[in-house]
Design a protein around this motif. Structure first.
Motif, PDB file in Angstrom:
ATOM      1  N   TRP A 118      12.650   7.946   8.620  1.00 42.65           N
ATOM      2  CA  TRP A 118      13.969   8.312   9.124  1.00 42.65           C
ATOM      3  C   TRP A 118      14.983   8.367   7.983  1.00 42.65           C
ATOM      4  CZ3 TRP A 118      18.753   5.842   9.399  1.00 42.65           C
ATOM      5  CH2 TRP A 118      19.695   6.457  10.211  1.00 42.65           C
ATOM      6  N   ILE A 119      14.939   7.387   7.074  1.00 46.41           N
ATOM      7  CA  ILE A 119      15.856   7.373   5.929  1.00 46.41           C
ATOM      8  C   ILE A 119      15.594   8.588   5.040  1.00 46.41           C
ATOM      9  CG2 ILE A 119      16.507   6.137   3.823  1.00 46.41           C
ATOM     10  CD1 ILE A 119      16.150   3.526   5.459  1.00 46.41           C
ATOM     11  N   ARG A 120      14.324   8.954   4.847  1.00 46.10           N
ATOM     12  CA  ARG A 120      14.017  10.167   4.068  1.00 46.10           C
ATOM     13  C   ARG A 120      14.589  11.417   4.738  1.00 46.10           C
ATOM     14  NH1 ARG A 120       9.077   7.510   3.459  1.00 46.10           N
ATOM     15  NH2 ARG A 120       8.138   8.799   5.095  1.00 46.10           N
ATOM     16  N   GLN A 121      14.536  11.440   6.050  1.00 45.96           N
ATOM     17  CA  GLN A 121      15.098  12.570   6.803  1.00 45.96           C
ATOM     18  C   GLN A 121      16.620  12.633   6.610  1.00 45.96           C
ATOM     19  OE1 GLN A 121      14.222  12.322  10.988  1.00 45.96           O
ATOM     20  NE2 GLN A 121      15.019  14.363  11.428  1.00 45.96           N
TER      21      GLN A 121
ATOM     22  N   VAL B 135      24.927   2.243   3.466  1.00 46.65           N
ATOM     23  CA  VAL B 135      25.580   2.963   4.557  1.00 46.65           C
ATOM     24  C   VAL B 135      25.493   2.118   5.820  1.00 46.65           C
ATOM     25  CG1 VAL B 135      25.560   5.083   5.929  1.00 46.65           C
ATOM     26  CG2 VAL B 135      24.911   5.157   3.508  1.00 46.65           C
ATOM     27  N   ARG B 136      26.610   1.999   6.501  1.00 47.60           N
ATOM     28  CA  ARG B 136      26.664   1.279   7.783  1.00 47.60           C
ATOM     29  C   ARG B 136      27.042   2.293   8.857  1.00 47.60           C
ATOM     30  NH1 ARG B 136      27.101  -3.985   9.160  1.00 47.60           N
ATOM     31  NH2 ARG B 136      27.448  -4.561   6.991  1.00 47.60           N
ATOM     32  N   LEU B 137      26.213   2.381   9.907  1.00 46.74           N
ATOM     33  CA  LEU B 137      26.450   3.320  10.996  1.00 46.74           C
ATOM     34  C   LEU B 137      26.964   2.603  12.238  1.00 46.74           C
ATOM     35  CD1 LEU B 137      23.233   5.554  10.909  1.00 46.74           C
ATOM     36  CD2 LEU B 137      25.460   6.004   9.858  1.00 46.74           C
ATOM     37  N   LEU B 138      27.675   3.345  13.046  1.00 46.28           N
ATOM     38  CA  LEU B 138      28.047   2.901  14.384  1.00 46.28           C
ATOM     39  C   LEU B 138      26.895   3.255  15.325  1.00 46.28           C
ATOM     40  CD1 LEU B 138      31.691   4.310  14.411  1.00 46.28           C
ATOM     41  CD2 LEU B 138      30.998   1.922  14.097  1.00 46.28           C
TER      42      LEU B 138
ATOM     43  N   THR C 131      20.125   1.559   2.728  1.00 47.32           N
ATOM     44  CA  THR C 131      20.489   1.979   1.366  1.00 47.32           C
ATOM     45  C   THR C 131      19.914   3.349   1.083  1.00 47.32           C
ATOM     46  OG1 THR C 131      20.518  -0.325   0.655  1.00 47.32           O
ATOM     47  CG2 THR C 131      20.334   1.344  -1.061  1.00 47.32           C
ATOM     48  N   MET C 132      20.725   4.161   0.414  1.00 45.97           N
ATOM     49  CA  MET C 132      20.286   5.493  -0.008  1.00 45.97           C
ATOM     50  C   MET C 132      20.533   5.635  -1.501  1.00 45.97           C
ATOM     51  SD  MET C 132      21.697   7.778   3.169  1.00 45.97           S
ATOM     52  CE  MET C 132      21.504   9.255   2.252  1.00 45.97           C
ATOM     53  N   THR C 133      19.632   6.332  -2.179  1.00 48.70           N
ATOM     54  CA  THR C 133      19.725   6.564  -3.606  1.00 48.70           C
ATOM     55  C   THR C 133      19.832   8.059  -3.863  1.00 48.70           C
ATOM     56  OG1 THR C 133      18.381   4.598  -4.007  1.00 48.70           O
ATOM     57  CG2 THR C 133      18.581   6.163  -5.829  1.00 48.70           C
TER      58      THR C 133
END
Length: 138
Positions: free
Chosen positions: A51-54, A79-82, A132-134
């Motif tokens: 999912w993070i890769r998507q 990243v923090r999502l609602l 986390t995203m890079t």
């Protein structure tokens, strides 16, 4: 009630039942040996990583690479999502060393707006709320 009205309702009901059965079958249970806890954990981690890769694939093209940027530095964002899948906050946890690129990565995350739905059976609080995203320019 006419048959024409009943059949679509039955199709929806059967579709929902089939989805529930398929979700139950993918939870790591084996008929002969019982529950395999590591298989369940691995599947969840695998689904989260996919999912993070998507998400990453959706956001990366939105990052505007500053003109004349040299090298392939890395910026890491938390990243923090609602629960609505909207961005609540972004925290830079590692700068690329190029403020314009860092800003571009943050801006791209804010601009993405529509994050993909969670995998079937995923719990929002199991690593989807905060991740986390890079980013690399190349």
């Amino acid at each position: 009630m006419s048959l024409n009205k009943v059949i679509p309702s039955l199709r929806i009901l059967l579709g929902s039942i089939l989805i529930a059965i398929l979700a139950a079958c993918s939870t790591g249970f084996q008929t002969n040996t019982g529950l395999q806890p590591n298989a369940v954990h691995d599947n969840r981690a695998e689904n989260r990583a996919a999912w993070i890769r998507q998400v990453q694939a959706q956001i990366t093209p939105l990052v505007q690479i500053p003109h004349g940027m040299m090298g392939n530095p890395e910026v890491r964002l938390r990243v923090r999502l609602l629960p609505t899948m909207e961005v609540a906050s972004i925290q830079m946890i590692q700068s690329s060393g190029t403020p314009a690129y860092d800003d571009a990565a943050c801006h791209a995350v804010w601009e993405a707006k529509n994050f993909p739905p969670l995998p079937v059976g995923a719990n929002f609080n199991d690593g989807y709320r905060v991740f986390t995203m890079t980013f690399h320019p190349r």
